[in-house]
Design an enzyme around this catalytic site. Structure first.
Site, short mmCIF file in Angstrom:
data_model
loop_
_atom_site.label_atom_id
_atom_site.label_comp_id
_atom_site.label_asym_id
_atom_site.label_seq_id
_atom_site.Cartn_x
_atom_site.Cartn_y
_atom_site.Cartn_z
N GLY A 190 0.83 -1.21 0.00
CA GLY A 190 0.00 0.00 0.00
C GLY A 190 0.86 1.24 0.00
O GLY A 190 2.04 1.19 -0.33
N ASN A 191 0.27 2.37 0.34
CA ASN A 191 1.05 3.60 0.44
C ASN A 191 0.42 4.50 1.51
O ASN A 191 -0.57 4.12 2.15
CB ASN A 191 1.15 4.30 -0.91
CG ASN A 191 -0.22 4.66 -1.46
OD1 ASN A 191 -0.93 5.49 -0.88
ND2 ASN A 191 -0.62 4.02 -2.56
N HIS A 192 1.01 5.67 1.70
CA HIS A 192 0.62 6.52 2.84
C HIS A 192 -0.58 7.43 2.58
O HIS A 192 -0.89 8.27 3.42
CB HIS A 192 1.81 7.40 3.26
CG HIS A 192 2.99 6.62 3.72
ND1 HIS A 192 2.96 5.85 4.85
CD2 HIS A 192 4.23 6.46 3.18
CE1 HIS A 192 4.13 5.26 5.02
NE2 HIS A 192 4.91 5.62 4.01
N ALA A 251 -3.71 7.59 -4.87
CA ALA A 251 -2.34 7.09 -5.02
C ALA A 251 -2.47 5.60 -5.31
O ALA A 251 -2.67 4.79 -4.40
CB ALA A 251 -1.55 7.35 -3.75
#
Ligand code: PMT
Length: 400
Positions: free
Chosen positions: A209-211, A277
């Protein structure tokens, strides 16, 4: 959320028996989230007290040009403060004074100073209402841009029955909300927005995943809703919340799910904004059981995810396409490449080099680059204000 939320409203009350209904009107406005200041004519004070209305409006009530200490009230300031003004009830006498530009009480001077829309809810006996003078005054005031909320029919204070009762406060609120909504610039437009991260499963407990928190995308959706749009928000996993009659919130987890949801809505959308994102890769195989820890290194083979924005760029017909670019270096150059490659109308660049910009924060610093390579740079702002800036550009540059 009511369109009246955070609106600054002057409620003017003139002297007729319907003045008692202004207390209900003020209550409904406050309940809808408006900020209300009440002005009474001297005649209105005979029917309703300033104390009642100041308690309900949570603001001092104006009825004279100065207070007891002879401090002058500034009718120009109050007139300019308001987003709109409602005079309810407006009597035959006050109507005539509005027409002739009389200024012998605080309500009339505030009306003359106000630059905002004005709604007038007349109330009087049926013969007074039908009198050619009253009808001519109403027509004239309407021609000058005032909105007339017609009197309703029913029993009147005189004992007669007919048209002349002030519109019920609920109907006044409905009238104003409909009027405000009909003027919103994105009314009847469909805006498709992606927001948040995507999670690409490795096994039942782990993911790539990402932030992204979703804050930027949800602020964009909120702004679009405030401008009257119908919004489809395709959101990756996030703790952000949004609820609205004109919102279709589609919650997804992975990039392929996000693409599927966008495909369903893109052809009918007027605008597509990709603020999510999206993970560029996903594991080729998802383990069905939790991968056990071992002493050796493991490899996870990744395959490319679809580029949702690129796909929408290929399918673009009349839609306006807005992409984001999150960069760490060569920012402008990279953003310009994405603008062209993905067939965008403009791209919103944010850089992780900028303090306070990017993931998680409540603020962002953006540059907007258009097809002609014009670059507009903005200072660090809240994500709410950034969303306002993006829609300002959209409304200015695009003929929607
Ligand atoms: O959610 P927040 O915490 O508030 O953070 C906001 C944000 C930093 C995520 C947001 O402002 C932002 O920059 N979003 C885009 C992040 C990104 O993936 O940028 P990119 O440069 O990698 O992608 C370019 C564009 O293509 C983006 O519009 C992206 O949504 C889109 N894209 C990218 C890859 C992919 N597979 N599909 C896509 O649609």
């Amino acid at each position: 959320m009511s369109l009246l939320k955070n609106k600054k409203v002057i409620v003017g009350v003139s002297g007729g028996i319907a003045a008692y209904k202004s207390t209900f009107l003020v209550r409904l406005l406050i309940k809808a989230g408006a900020e209300v200041k009440v002005i009474l004519t001297p005649g209105a004070e005979e029917f309703v007290t300033p104390l009642t209305l100041s308690t309900l409006s949570k603001n001092p009530v104006y009825s004279t040009f100065a207070d007891e200490e002879k401090t002058w009230f500034n009718h120009v300031d109050i007139g300019l403060w308001a987003d709109f003004m409602i005079i309810a009830p407006v009597t035959a006498n006050t109507l005539a004074k509005l027409v002739s530009g009389h200024a012998d009480n605080f309500l009339l001077t505030s009306y003359l100073s106000a630059k905002c829309p004005v709604y007038l809810a007349p109330a009087m006996d049926l013969d007074m209402y039908q009198h050619p003078s009253t009808q001519a005054n109403l027509n004239l005031l309407q021609q000058r841009g005032n909105q007339i909320i017609p009197a309703e029919s029913g029993e009147l204070a005189s004992g007669l029955a007919g048209q002349g009762r002030m519109a019920e406060p609920e109907n006044i609120i409905r009238f104003i909300e409909n009027d405000l909504s009909s003027k919103l610039p994105l009314r009847n437009k469909k805006i498709l927005i992606t927001a948040g991260p995507t999670y690409e499963a490795i096994d039942p407990v782990r993911f790539i995943g990402n932030h992204s928190s979703g804050k930027m995308g949800y602020q964009l959706a909120q702004r679009a809703l405030n401008l009257g749009a119908n919004v489809v928000l395709v959101s990756g996993p996030t703790s952000q919340k949004l609820d609205h009659n004109h919102l279709d919130l589609i919650q997804v987890t992975s990039a392929t799910q996000m693409l599927d949801a966008c495909q369903k809505h893109f052809s009918e959308a007027d605008v597509f904004i990709a603020s999510a994102a999206v993970s560029d890769y996903r594991p080729k195989n998802i383990a069905t059981q939790k991968i056990k820890k071992s002493d050796t290194e493991i490899q996870i083979e990744l395959v490319k995810n679809p580029d949702i924005l690129f796909e929408m760029g290929l399918q673009k017909t009349n839609q306006v396409l807005i992409g984001f670019a999150l960069e760490t270096n060569n920012e402008i150059e990279n953003a310009k490449k994405k603008l062209q490659k993905k067939n965008l109308d403009f791209i919103v660049l944010n850089s992780l080099q900028d303090q306070g910009a990017g993931f998680q924060k409540d603020t962002n610093r953006i540059q907007i680059i258009d097809q002609q390579n014009n670059i507009d740079s903005y200072p660090l702002k809240s994500k709410k204000e950034v969303a306002e800036d993006i829609f300002d550009v959209l409304l200015k540059k695009m003929k929607l």
